[in-house]
Design a protein around this motif. Structure first.
Motif, PDB file in Angstrom:
ATOM      1  N   THR A   1       0.850  -1.227  -0.158  1.00 55.04           N
ATOM      2  CA  THR A   1      -0.013   0.029   0.043  1.00 55.04           C
ATOM      3  C   THR A   1       0.873   1.235  -0.064  1.00 55.04           C
ATOM      4  O   THR A   1       0.639   2.072  -0.479  1.00 55.04           O
ATOM      5  CB  THR A   1      -1.039   0.083   1.265  1.00 55.04           C
ATOM      6  N   GLU A   2       1.960   1.325   0.733  1.00 51.02           N
ATOM      7  CA  GLU A   2       2.772   2.422   0.950  1.00 51.02           C
ATOM      8  C   GLU A   2       3.546   2.665  -0.603  1.00 51.02           C
ATOM      9  O   GLU A   2       3.734   3.551  -0.971  1.00 51.02           O
ATOM     10  CB  GLU A   2       3.761   2.188   1.999  1.00 51.02           C
ATOM     11  N   PHE A   3       3.952   1.527  -1.142  1.00 53.68           N
ATOM     12  CA  PHE A   3       4.770   1.882  -2.372  1.00 53.68           C
ATOM     13  C   PHE A   3       3.506   2.169  -3.596  1.00 53.68           C
ATOM     14  O   PHE A   3       4.070   2.867  -4.327  1.00 53.68           O
ATOM     15  CB  PHE A   3       5.415   0.495  -2.699  1.00 53.68           C
ATOM     16  N   ARG A   4       2.576   1.593  -3.495  1.00 54.98           N
ATOM     17  CA  ARG A   4       1.655   2.121  -4.379  1.00 54.98           C
ATOM     18  C   ARG A   4       1.344   3.562  -4.456  1.00 54.98           C
ATOM     19  O   ARG A   4       1.308   4.420  -5.196  1.00 54.98           O
ATOM     20  CB  ARG A   4       0.294   1.246  -4.287  1.00 54.98           C
ATOM     21  N   ALA A   5       1.377   4.171  -3.089  1.00 55.75           N
ATOM     22  CA  ALA A   5       1.095   5.623  -2.701  1.00 55.75           C
ATOM     23  C   ALA A   5       2.176   6.276  -3.389  1.00 55.75           C
ATOM     24  O   ALA A   5       1.996   7.398  -3.939  1.00 55.75           O
ATOM     25  CB  ALA A   5       0.917   5.862  -1.246  1.00 55.75           C
ATOM     26  N   LEU A   6       3.483   5.867  -3.100  1.00 52.37           N
ATOM     27  CA  LEU A   6       4.576   6.539  -3.837  1.00 52.37           C
ATOM     28  C   LEU A   6       4.647   6.528  -5.465  1.00 52.37           C
ATOM     29  O   LEU A   6       4.948   7.647  -6.087  1.00 52.37           O
ATOM     30  CB  LEU A   6       6.113   5.928  -3.335  1.00 52.37           C
ATOM     31  N   LEU A   7       4.272   5.376  -6.014  1.00 49.63           N
ATOM     32  CA  LEU A   7       4.210   5.404  -7.316  1.00 49.63           C
ATOM     33  C   LEU A   7       3.053   6.435  -7.927  1.00 49.63           C
ATOM     34  O   LEU A   7       3.204   7.226  -8.826  1.00 49.63           O
ATOM     35  CB  LEU A   7       3.561   4.217  -8.042  1.00 49.63           C
ATOM     36  N   ASP A   8       2.049   6.416  -7.057  1.00 53.00           N
ATOM     37  CA  ASP A   8       0.726   7.519  -7.578  1.00 53.00           C
ATOM     38  C   ASP A   8       1.224   8.790  -7.300  1.00 53.00           C
ATOM     39  O   ASP A   8       0.951   9.601  -8.158  1.00 53.00           O
ATOM     40  CB  ASP A   8      -0.463   7.143  -6.617  1.00 53.00           C
ATOM     41  N   ARG A   9       1.909   8.936  -6.349  1.00 51.78           N
ATOM     42  CA  ARG A   9       2.387  10.390  -6.364  1.00 51.78           C
ATOM     43  C   ARG A   9       3.303  10.807  -7.328  1.00 51.78           C
ATOM     44  O   ARG A   9       3.270  12.290  -7.815  1.00 51.78           O
ATOM     45  CB  ARG A   9       3.328  10.583  -4.947  1.00 51.78           C
ATOM     46  N   TYR A  10       4.069  10.169  -8.138  1.00 50.16           N
ATOM     47  CA  TYR A  10       4.651  10.548  -9.197  1.00 50.16           C
ATOM     48  C   TYR A  10       4.484  10.139 -10.512  1.00 50.16           C
ATOM     49  O   TYR A  10       5.108  10.267 -11.585  1.00 50.16           O
ATOM     50  CB  TYR A  10       6.312  10.176  -8.711  1.00 50.16           C
ATOM     51  N   HIS A  11       3.121   9.670 -10.608  1.00 45.33           N
ATOM     52  CA  HIS A  11       2.468   9.558 -11.803  1.00 45.33           C
ATOM     53  C   HIS A  11       3.269   8.175 -12.468  1.00 45.33           C
ATOM     54  O   HIS A  11       3.202   8.156 -13.795  1.00 45.33           O
ATOM     55  CB  HIS A  11       2.358  10.660 -12.672  1.00 45.33           C
ATOM     56  N   LEU A  12       3.888   7.435 -11.707  1.00 45.52           N
ATOM     57  CA  LEU A  12       4.448   6.065 -11.981  1.00 45.52           C
ATOM     58  C   LEU A  12       3.457   4.936 -11.971  1.00 45.52           C
ATOM     59  O   LEU A  12       2.714   4.969 -11.068  1.00 45.52           O
ATOM     60  CB  LEU A  12       5.487   5.882 -11.442  1.00 45.52           C
ATOM     61  N   ARG A  13       3.483   3.858 -12.917  1.00 47.03           N
ATOM     62  CA  ARG A  13       2.782   2.602 -12.406  1.00 47.03           C
ATOM     63  C   ARG A  13       3.665   1.397 -12.318  1.00 47.03           C
ATOM     64  O   ARG A  13       4.430   1.456 -13.493  1.00 47.03           O
ATOM     65  CB  ARG A  13       1.544   2.590 -13.543  1.00 47.03           C
ATOM     66  N   ALA A  14       3.456   0.464 -11.949  1.00 47.63           N
ATOM     67  CA  ALA A  14       4.092  -0.762 -12.046  1.00 47.63           C
ATOM     68  C   ALA A  14       3.468  -1.681 -12.887  1.00 47.63           C
ATOM     69  O   ALA A  14       2.355  -1.945 -12.786  1.00 47.63           O
ATOM     70  CB  ALA A  14       4.421  -1.453 -10.558  1.00 47.63           C
ATOM     71  N   THR A  15       4.253  -1.902 -14.198  1.00 46.85           N
ATOM     72  CA  THR A  15       3.402  -2.750 -15.207  1.00 46.85           C
ATOM     73  C   THR A  15       3.970  -4.258 -14.655  1.00 46.85           C
ATOM     74  O   THR A  15       3.186  -4.907 -15.188  1.00 46.85           O
ATOM     75  CB  THR A  15       3.881  -2.476 -16.562  1.00 46.85           C
ATOM     76  N   SER A  16       4.858  -4.250 -14.024  1.00 47.92           N
ATOM     77  CA  SER A  16       5.489  -5.635 -13.769  1.00 47.92           C
ATOM     78  C   SER A  16       6.287  -5.863 -12.681  1.00 47.92           C
ATOM     79  O   SER A  16       6.650  -4.645 -12.025  1.00 47.92           O
ATOM     80  CB  SER A  16       6.209  -6.467 -14.986  1.00 47.92           C
TER      81      SER A  16
END
Length: 288
Positions: free
Chosen positions: A92-107
């Motif tokens: 959950t915390e890492f997803r929030a960081l990705l969202d903050r910088y408009h990044l997405r984990a595709t894999s």
């Protein structure tokens, strides 16, 4: 603002500055190599939404400043990343960081042996990636490779039923025969194509003595991701466009098939953010 916050901002500023400084160097380095590899005009290009980076490349700076490094990747132009852990953060915390910088984990690289596959699936759903790969296996006998492939297939079936594609990421040794049999062929022949795809690491395919194009067509339809990693003349790792692998030729001859991710990686970067910048510029500008 407290000292910790100020230090964090300073680190992020340095990371952004380093990335920006690498941009001119990276683009200059990438384009001549591209031109040299192509003997006639080519116009096809990689869509930017297929360009990603394996965060293992940046593991040291991510440990030092996770937030600042993700911000620097976004500044370079990346919009997607491939995970190799979450650096002490929960899903959950890492997803929030990705969202903050408009990044997405595709894999993500996710090992299944000895792991709780149900928890891995739940983490994938939280972080948002729909593709995962087993990053490493190595056994001395074909019997052990066969048993591994059977376990891999069962894990892949569980991921598939949860809506996540699961694959296998190679190194060099899978292409080198044991008693006349290649472990890569054992994996392919003992897994269901519905359950297991392949993430071909192009550096390791070449280092293993195989032809990436021939291997792509040998397993046509199952290769869904490329680790785009360059190889220096002495066999060491190189930033993209600065080594000996003819990526335009490989890309041109493997374009047909399922949609793929082109994932920048350098296992031992001298400057991780420069590697990220050079890699992004190379894949954005290469024509084939």
């Amino acid at each position: 603002m407290d000292d910790n916050a100020m230090n964090g901002l300073s680190r992020r500023h340095l990371l952004r500055t380093a990335a920006a400084g690498a941009a001119a160097v990276g683009l200059t380095a990438a384009l001549p190599a591209t031109a040299a590899a192509v003997d006639h005009p080519r116009t096809r290009r990689i869509p930017k939404d297929r360009i990603s980076i394996q965060l293992y490349t940046l593991r040291d700076v991510l440990r030092e400043d996770t937030e600042g490094t993700l911000e620097a990747l976004a500044d370079i132009g990346y919009r997607s990343v491939e995970l190799a852990g979450t650096y002490g953060r929960s899903a959950t915390e890492f997803r929030a960081l990705l969202d903050r910088y408009h990044l997405r984990a595709t894999s993500a690289h996710v090992g299944f042996d000895g792991a709780d596959v149900d928890q891995l699936i739940e983490d994938a759903r939280i972080i948002g990636y729909s593709v995962a790969d087993c990053a490493w296996a190595n056994y001395p006998t074909i019997e052990e490779w066969t048993a591994f492939a059977q376990r891999l297939d069962r894990a892949g079936e569980a991921f598939r039923k949860a809506g996540i594609a699961y694959g296998y990421h190679n190194h060099a040794h899978e292409f080198q025969p044991i008693d006349g049999v290649r472990p890569m062929d054992v994996i392919a022949e003992n897994t269901d194509p519905r359950n297991i795809h392949f993430e071909y690491d192009l550096y390791w395919v070449v280092t293993g003595g195989a032809d990436p194009v021939r291997e792509y067509w040998r397993r046509f339809g199952r290769v869904r991701q490329f680790h785009v990693k360059d190889r220096a003349a002495d066999g060491s790792f190189a930033d993209l466009g600065e080594g000996t692998i003819d990526f335009p030729e490989i890309f041109a001859r493997t374009w047909r098939g399922p949609m793929k991710q082109y994932i920048v990686e350098n296992d031992q970067p001298r400057d991780a953010l420069r590697s990220a910048q050079v890699g992004f510029d190379y894949l954005s500008n290469v024509r084939f």
